[in-house]
Design a protein around this motif. Sequence first.
Motif, PDB file in Angstrom:
ATOM      1  N   CYS A  81       0.790  -1.233   0.000  1.00 51.19           N
ATOM      2  CA  CYS A  81       0.000   0.000   0.000  1.00 51.19           C
ATOM      3  C   CYS A  81       0.827   1.289   0.000  1.00 51.19           C
ATOM      4  N   CYS A  84       1.500   3.825  -2.841  1.00 52.47           N
ATOM      5  CA  CYS A  84       0.508   4.829  -3.256  1.00 52.47           C
ATOM      6  C   CYS A  84      -0.070   5.652  -2.107  1.00 52.47           C
ATOM      7  N   HIS A  85       0.027   5.156  -0.892  1.00 55.89           N
ATOM      8  CA  HIS A  85      -0.625   5.855   0.220  1.00 55.89           C
ATOM      9  C   HIS A  85       0.371   6.309   1.265  1.00 55.89           C
ATOM     10  N   SER A 175     -10.890   3.107 -10.653  1.00 59.96           N
ATOM     11  CA  SER A 175      -9.916   3.697  -9.746  1.00 59.96           C
ATOM     12  C   SER A 175      -8.525   3.263 -10.175  1.00 59.96           C
ATOM     13  N   MET A 177      -6.515   2.462  -8.073  1.00 63.48           N
ATOM     14  CA  MET A 177      -6.156   1.486  -7.050  1.00 63.48           C
ATOM     15  C   MET A 177      -6.527   0.081  -7.513  1.00 63.48           C
TER      16      MET A 177
HETATM   17  C1  HEC Z   1      -1.532   2.011  -7.420  1.00 64.20           C
HETATM   18  C2  HEC Z   1      -1.860   2.846  -6.315  1.00 64.20           C
HETATM   19  C3  HEC Z   1      -2.609   2.276  -5.122  1.00 64.20           C
HETATM   20  C4  HEC Z   1      -2.297   1.161  -4.364  1.00 64.20           C
HETATM   21  C5  HEC Z   1      -1.172   0.162  -4.565  1.00 64.20           C
HETATM   22  C6  HEC Z   1      -3.262   1.137  -3.280  1.00 64.20           C
HETATM   23  N1  HEC Z   1      -4.130   2.194  -3.395  1.00 64.20           N
HETATM   24 FE1  HEC Z   1      -5.662   2.641  -2.138  1.00 64.20          FE
HETATM   25  N2  HEC Z   1      -6.215   4.193  -3.331  1.00 64.20           N
HETATM   26  C7  HEC Z   1      -5.509   4.618  -4.453  1.00 64.20           C
HETATM   27  C8  HEC Z   1      -6.207   5.750  -5.039  1.00 64.20           C
HETATM   28  C9  HEC Z   1      -5.779   6.495  -6.306  1.00 64.20           C
HETATM   29  C10 HEC Z   1      -7.338   5.988  -4.240  1.00 64.20           C
HETATM   30  C11 HEC Z   1      -8.400   7.073  -4.441  1.00 64.20           C
HETATM   31  C12 HEC Z   1      -9.393   6.624  -5.473  1.00 64.20           C
HETATM   32  C13 HEC Z   1     -10.361   5.620  -4.932  1.00 64.20           C
HETATM   33  O1  HEC Z   1     -11.045   5.937  -3.938  1.00 64.20           O
HETATM   34  O2  HEC Z   1     -10.445   4.517  -5.486  1.00 64.20           O
HETATM   35  C14 HEC Z   1      -7.305   5.000  -3.170  1.00 64.20           C
HETATM   36  C15 HEC Z   1      -8.260   4.899  -2.152  1.00 64.20           C
HETATM   37  C16 HEC Z   1      -8.134   4.090  -1.029  1.00 64.20           C
HETATM   38  C17 HEC Z   1      -9.013   4.127   0.123  1.00 64.20           C
HETATM   39  C18 HEC Z   1     -10.194   5.102   0.318  1.00 64.20           C
HETATM   40  C19 HEC Z   1      -9.625   6.365   0.928  1.00 64.20           C
HETATM   41  C20 HEC Z   1     -10.627   7.484   1.140  1.00 64.20           C
HETATM   42  O3  HEC Z   1     -10.265   8.472   1.830  1.00 64.20           O
HETATM   43  O4  HEC Z   1     -11.748   7.417   0.621  1.00 64.20           O
HETATM   44  C21 HEC Z   1      -8.566   3.192   1.011  1.00 64.20           C
HETATM   45  C22 HEC Z   1      -9.142   2.854   2.372  1.00 64.20           C
HETATM   46  C23 HEC Z   1      -7.405   2.560   0.394  1.00 64.20           C
HETATM   47  N3  HEC Z   1      -7.171   3.139  -0.838  1.00 64.20           N
HETATM   48  C24 HEC Z   1      -6.655   1.555   0.979  1.00 64.20           C
HETATM   49  C25 HEC Z   1      -5.597   0.898   0.360  1.00 64.20           C
HETATM   50  C26 HEC Z   1      -4.899  -0.226   0.936  1.00 64.20           C
HETATM   51  C27 HEC Z   1      -5.188  -0.804   2.318  1.00 64.20           C
HETATM   52  C28 HEC Z   1      -3.957  -0.618   0.029  1.00 64.20           C
HETATM   53  C29 HEC Z   1      -3.001  -1.777   0.127  1.00 64.20           C
HETATM   54  C30 HEC Z   1      -3.621  -3.069   0.297  1.00 64.20           C
HETATM   55  C31 HEC Z   1      -4.075   0.267  -1.133  1.00 64.20           C
HETATM   56  N4  HEC Z   1      -5.079   1.170  -0.889  1.00 64.20           N
HETATM   57  C32 HEC Z   1      -3.287   0.183  -2.273  1.00 64.20           C
HETATM   58  C33 HEC Z   1      -4.349   4.076  -4.963  1.00 64.20           C
HETATM   59  C34 HEC Z   1      -3.753   2.917  -4.499  1.00 64.20           C
END
Ligand code: HEC
Length: 203
Positions: A81, A84-85, A175, A177
């Motif tokens: 994670c 990206c976060h 997304s 993600m």
């Molecule tokens: C390639 C990049 C990427 C990866 C790897 C990734 N994310 Fe994300 N994530 C994003 C993006 C861009 C968004 C915002 C768009 C969306 O809501 O889908 C997001 C949104 C989220 C949100 C919602 C946040 C909000 O404030 O609404 C959560 C919770 C989250 N991610 C958790 C995770 C977790 C846990 C992992 C690892 C298992 C992960 N993400 C891996 C790019 C990523």
Amino acid sequence: MARHPLGGERLLNLAASSKLPQEIYSNSSIANLLFNHPDQKTRILAGEFFRRSDGAHLSLTEIVQLKGYPDNGADLFTLHCISCHKMGDRGREIGPDLKNIRRKFDKTALADAILNPSAAVTFGYEPVMIRSKTDQVYSGFLLSEGTTTVIKDLEGTLHTVVTEDVVEKEILNNSLMPDPVGLGLKAQDIADIIAYLQVQPIL
Ligand code: HEC
């Protein structure tokens, strides 16, 4: 939430009463429509019946009942994670900072955000693609759109194009993600990550 033209609710009612042919549960286009359905209840129920892209069965109701191990979740978070976060001073700023995410999301909403990232894309993080008059293509997030259009790409680099010179703009539906299948996560992994996100001190 209003009924959606996809008719997800009706389909799932039929699934619940075993009135659908078995083949339908491995139909990936139907499954994807349901996992990206605007209504959270429909997404949750879909996970009970439908398989994900690699055939995995990840049920949100099962995941939220598992005991999560935050220490293991911390390792998984670092692995999958933080590319990206941001979490405090670690990680990259491609998706939202997750430090205070437990203030915004309870366990179910966290599981839903991880299981079905494309269903409810966080405001400000809708991916777009633009093409300029000189045929340059940029994709990423739209930061602003006035006399100039500013896009932040996945490397975090800002690109500014005079809005008048934008000849094409496409909002992408998915997304950036990846879903848990794309990340190679199992039910217990997701429960551990959620437990980790929930023990963060609120700042
Ligand atoms: C390639 C990049 C990427 C990866 C790897 C990734 N994310 Fe994300 N994530 C994003 C993006 C861009 C968004 C915002 C768009 C969306 O809501 O889908 C997001 C949104 C989220 C949100 C919602 C946040 C909000 O404030 O609404 C959560 C919770 C989250 N991610 C958790 C995770 C977790 C846990 C992992 C690892 C298992 C992960 N993400 C891996 C790019 C990523």
